[in-house]
Design a protein around this motif. Sequence first.
Motif, mmCIF file in Angstrom:
data_model
loop_
_atom_site.group_PDB
_atom_site.id
_atom_site.type_symbol
_atom_site.label_atom_id
_atom_site.label_comp_id
_atom_site.label_asym_id
_atom_site.label_seq_id
_atom_site.Cartn_x
_atom_site.Cartn_y
_atom_site.Cartn_z
ATOM 1 N N VAL A 144 0.883 -1.029 -0.074
ATOM 2 C CA VAL A 144 -0.038 -0.072 0.041
ATOM 3 C C VAL A 144 0.853 1.149 0.087
ATOM 4 O O VAL A 144 0.682 2.373 -0.806
ATOM 5 C CB VAL A 144 -1.112 0.063 1.055
ATOM 6 C CG1 VAL A 144 -1.847 1.342 1.425
ATOM 7 C CG2 VAL A 144 -1.896 -1.066 1.220
ATOM 8 N N ALA A 145 1.863 1.111 0.836
ATOM 9 C CA ALA A 145 2.859 2.543 0.932
ATOM 10 C C ALA A 145 3.405 2.546 -0.434
ATOM 11 O O ALA A 145 3.966 3.589 -0.956
ATOM 12 C CB ALA A 145 3.854 2.223 1.946
ATOM 13 N N LEU A 146 3.897 1.452 -0.988
ATOM 14 C CA LEU A 146 4.370 1.554 -2.318
ATOM 15 C C LEU A 146 3.487 2.370 -3.446
ATOM 16 O O LEU A 146 4.039 3.048 -4.295
ATOM 17 C CB LEU A 146 4.975 0.277 -2.875
ATOM 18 C CG LEU A 146 5.167 -0.044 -4.267
ATOM 19 C CD1 LEU A 146 6.610 0.618 -4.700
ATOM 20 C CD2 LEU A 146 5.349 -1.489 -4.671
ATOM 21 N N GLY A 147 2.096 1.974 -3.356
ATOM 22 C CA GLY A 147 1.185 2.647 -4.395
ATOM 23 C C GLY A 147 0.468 1.797 -5.195
ATOM 24 O O GLY A 147 0.005 1.956 -6.221
ATOM 25 N N VAL A 148 0.785 0.273 -4.556
ATOM 26 C CA VAL A 148 -0.089 -0.729 -5.175
ATOM 27 C C VAL A 148 -1.543 -0.677 -5.027
ATOM 28 O O VAL A 148 -1.652 -0.338 -3.795
ATOM 29 C CB VAL A 148 0.622 -2.259 -4.943
ATOM 30 C CG1 VAL A 148 -0.144 -3.382 -5.335
ATOM 31 C CG2 VAL A 148 2.030 -2.279 -5.590
#
Length: 611
Positions: A144-148
């Motif tokens: 989630v933090a990555l942007g997935v």
Amino acid sequence: MNRLHNMPFGAEPTGQGGARVRLWAPAASRVVLVRSGEGPDLGSFPMHVQDGGWFELELPRTQVRTDYAFSIDGGVVVPDPASRSNRNGVHGPSTLVDPSAFAWTDDAWRGRPWHEAVIYELHLGCFTPEGTFAAAIERLDALVALGVTAIELMPVAEFAGRHGWGYDGVLPFAPKAAYGTPDDLRRLVCAAHQRGLMVLLDVVYNHFGPDGNHLNAYAPGFFNPEVATPWGAAINLDGPGSRVVRDFFIHNALYWIEEFHLDGLRIDAVHAMHDTGSPHFIDELVGAVRAGPGRERHVHLVLENDLNDASRLGRDAAGAPRLADAQWNDDVHHAVHVMATGETDGYYIDYAGEPVRLFGRALAEGFAFQGDPSPYRGGEVRGTPSAHLSPLAFVNSLQTHDQVGNRAFGERIATLAAQADRSDALRAMLACVLLAPSVPMLFMGEEWAASTPFLYFCDYQGELAQAVTNGRRAEFGRFARFNEPSARDAIPDPNAESTFAKSKLDWQERDRTPHADWLALYSDLLRRRHVHLSPWLEGSRSGVMTLDASGTLRITWPLASGHRWHLLAQLASHASPAGMDIELPGSVVYRSHPVAARLAPWSVQFAIEAP
């Protein structure tokens, strides 16, 4: 919330303390259900013959987690081909489970629209050290933090051995016991939905694996011996008895989506399905999903089709998919690979002459090959027109399990680019892929340029194991670097435990240089995508590309509400010529290099233009 998909085959509780069991065995004269485990009423129970090759039995009293199998004509004893759980492997008995007993916590989840998709493909066994559904939950926050926004699980249906890629599954309804129980998979789905992540599953409907497939013993009509495939006789999708076979796989698709509340499927190797009937099996399957769970929430269907066939990717007047949401676009990967590594062996020869043009065409129009001759295929025409389609009809990637794992040593593209001193080229093309309107997909560990390989691994025994090992090494004999037997012998043995162990991600390295720098770049690009591009993607259309002799690529895509998305990239190892117009209309969203009078080598800019 009771999530149970009723099927015409398999075993499921009836709700009155009993169970109904059905098996399609047209080649059998007598089928006996054999129960084992704990509880009363164990033993053998003859099943009743029904029309059309069916055998059925109602058990008035049984217990969840009771094991059962089928004795065929007093000989071979086989598991249920529609088993929901096979905790003792593909040759052991099946286990009765009650899907409705699970306490779901995601009742409000209705999925996410396709234009928000950023996919992360992962292998359950290698994603974490533990290699389980439960352990994967602990890593979701990092995604989630990555942007997935979506995870795509490589196949989890039960296959032979302790570990494997999953594409040789033989019990397509049973989650792999090595990864956990069916309820563990449900918990993973709930945890993903709680974080706003979609869950897609890779499914295989074009073949069964070579070990543990017992269908020929009692239902040879599952196969068409007249049509050979790389995996043996083709699945019978259009001959006598094919109605049951088609229903088996269509129910499988509905089962995963309904019973496990999945958000969609990626359907493997559509080009390898032999079906001369109408409607085509894939069209019927997609129709069943759209008319079923797809009426109530976002459900997405993605195809793999090596033929570059765009026929199932059209949209209706409202912009909704008529059939599939999207298809993997290997043209993007192949062009990137040539530019980032310099390799032109095998199918990469198609992209060796004009990699930048083909890359730009694939970004702008979908396929690079749209009815063009393929040198790799001896001049054979490949592909169909795709420029009329939405960019959202394509899933673009820099690497996938196939493109990494089918290399002899499983090297990732960042490793190869560094070895070729082309990391700057890879960074430029990464920005192009993640910020182009098409749906981007990452392969696990890509975001930090994982140093661990992803090798081809399996866990077969005896002669089959030796045949796979020998075949794997012989496969690379046509490459110059593997001409010598000693070189081929150095290729990792797919059946070795160490081959699987080497393929597991090392999560600790993501905080170390240079991995942390790659992670920061991926995170930054995906943040910009979500903020500046995603809100306008639903109405996006195919782009218009120009490419000059100096390697300067320009693409403009129309977006929703009159917005326009602009790419300007210098995809070459030299700067752009002096005096060239290097201004983009609108507001700059991303710039890889500082402003200068000329475009720097391997530099990328994106801008959005409001109406």
